[in-house]
Design an enzyme around this catalytic site. Sequence first.
Site, short mmCIF file in Angstrom:
data_model
loop_
_atom_site.label_atom_id
_atom_site.label_comp_id
_atom_site.label_asym_id
_atom_site.label_seq_id
_atom_site.Cartn_x
_atom_site.Cartn_y
_atom_site.Cartn_z
N PHE A 363 2.20 5.18 12.69
CA PHE A 363 1.59 3.52 11.78
C PHE A 363 3.61 3.68 10.57
O PHE A 363 3.59 4.25 10.57
CB PHE A 363 1.07 3.70 11.18
CG PHE A 363 -0.50 3.21 11.42
CD1 PHE A 363 -1.19 2.69 11.78
CD2 PHE A 363 -1.21 5.12 11.45
CE1 PHE A 363 -2.84 2.41 12.39
CE2 PHE A 363 -3.10 4.99 12.66
CZ PHE A 363 -3.66 3.90 12.64
N ASP A 364 3.79 2.47 11.04
CA ASP A 364 4.89 1.96 9.26
C ASP A 364 3.73 2.18 8.41
O ASP A 364 2.44 1.82 8.30
CB ASP A 364 5.54 0.57 10.34
CG ASP A 364 6.45 0.15 9.49
OD1 ASP A 364 7.29 1.41 8.47
OD2 ASP A 364 6.45 -0.86 8.59
#
Length: 681
Positions: A363-364
């Site tokens: 995930f960013d």
Amino acid sequence: MLPRTQNAPLSAPEPTPPHDKHAGHDHASGGPFGEKSELIFAILAGVFLAIGWLLQWREIGPDWLPTALYIAAYLFGGWFTAIEAFENLRERRFAIDTLTLVAAIGAAALGKWAEGALLLFLFSIGHSLEHYAMGRARKAIEALAELAPDTAIVRRDGNTQTIPVAELQLGDVVIVKPNERLPADGVVVVGTTSVNQAPVTGESVPVDKRATSDAKAALAAFDKLGAEFRVFAGTINGSGSIEVMVARRAEQSTMARVVKMVTEAEAQRSPTQQFTERFERIFVPSVLVLVVILLFAGFVIDEPFAATFYRAMAVLVAASPCALAISVPSAVLSGVARAARGGVLIKGGGALENLGSLTSIAFDKTGTLTEGKPKLTDAVPAPGVTEDELLAVALAVEEQSDHPLALAVVSGARERLADRIKPATVADVKSITGRGVQALVDGQTVHIGKPVLFSELSDSALPAAVEEANKQLVANGRTTMVVRQGSRFLGVLGVMDTPRPVAAQVMAELRELGIKQLIMISGDNQQVADAVAKTVGLTEARGDLMPEQKVEAIQKLRAEHGKVAMVGDGVNDAPAMANATVGIAMGAAGSDVALETADVALMADDLAQLPFAVGLSRSSSRIIKQNLWVSLGVVVVLIPATIFGLGIATAVLFHEGSTLVVVVNALRLLAYRGKPMTRAS
């Protein structure tokens, strides 16, 4: 049975891949009974077959009558089969319809009229029922295309007129009345309302909309516009009347593009489809060679040629890979259609299968796991100072600034103070570049800034209590600001880009679905990354990464864990997403870059859609495997069984039954629910 091409959705033609040897010909609308002709012909074939068999069994009527009824069953049961077989031969394709027709003619030549009629009846009824069943999956896609209205009320030259949606131009202003569907993607320029965006984004709660102050600027930056100003074609207006400036022509709207991409997704080959096609290229010629060999069985065993020929025809029926050919496409089509109906765009069988089999997701942080905007999380007063005093001074000074951190302090202080403190008098506000701000509050000099600022000012060493509070906040991932009025330190403020409210629940649901590694890759410092990871329940956090280092991180994760998905916004994270096995973009509605670059697009800016997408893909992968086992298993059992004497009637019963089983099994995906989604607030 093999799939036949259906009528395409209105807004985007459905492609039939030219290399697809299984593509059939559409007889859905031909014949005297319209689109139901094939089904009615199949039923008539069954009726004539049943009457003929009953008369023969009970020895009623003349001897020729049952045969005449079987011939009638041949005519109705074989009508569409013969048409398609001749079309295939004309195009130099040797398909299952041809094999079936040859087997039926062979049965008739042997005087086995009843068995030949049964073969054509079951083949025809199976084909027509499968045609209906597969049509349901395609209609789920076509329904998307029908959501946008055909006409729009447009304001031009001071007058209003109703015109076809296809004639709308960029910059046109359309009037949308309460409870009407919006005709185009655009920007709200007049009025306020709430819009049900579920048809496009899958959001369960209507989204509030209001007019923008600069329509032309909003039109130019439509992709980056806030959700409160932007609307999409096919969504449903609430109780307010609004006017919308058209940002995209009808064929370029988010809805039209989604429909086009979903229909194109059917043509994208998944890994399993590629395997089955390679298998069939070897299997079908092998079966034909086997049948030719069986025709010469009379030279080895003592039996009449009629029995040898009958056995060869039975093997032809048993070995035709109908169920195998339809098993994966039917599941992919159903899965992609169900995802689109839930606000998730999955671009083909490859993305569907990969998402369903991976165990790692990266995930960013900013805007994906977090809200993307900082909030005041902590206000720690120094000894002898109240929280209200600390916040009041900070509020007075930061109200004069438009820095994102200042806005977070102002918003948080106002919420906590709740008008308990009268505003202070502020003057002579000065920015200290890279450090903070200085001002006069009630005649005293106030400094608010990074702790390093006070090491650079004379006689301003941090008191032990303030320094300890600052260290604790930094350790918890906060960005800190120290407040001093005159020579008196008031305390420390902690600001943080807070996790989305649903993030922790989403991570828990992903773990339940079998995702073992949940990793964050972020440009923020490691302490901030660790703090967010701990809050939402990630297994790992990697901070201090530049964009090119994010790509390297994804490549390393793929080397460690095999398949890895990357979740981001599809813009800043595009390189990392491109290097992941599956790139997943959030908030893709209206974003050209996200729609084009991502393998999976969550149309709403809602992390809660991710477990739905993963769960649906998991179910799709399971159903694809089940269908493969059924289709291959039936062929493996039937071929030796027919060689050793199983009749055509029994073989075709199992053969057609397995085809319907895999189609019905695939259609279960259309009813997939997963867990209810909630809009992230």
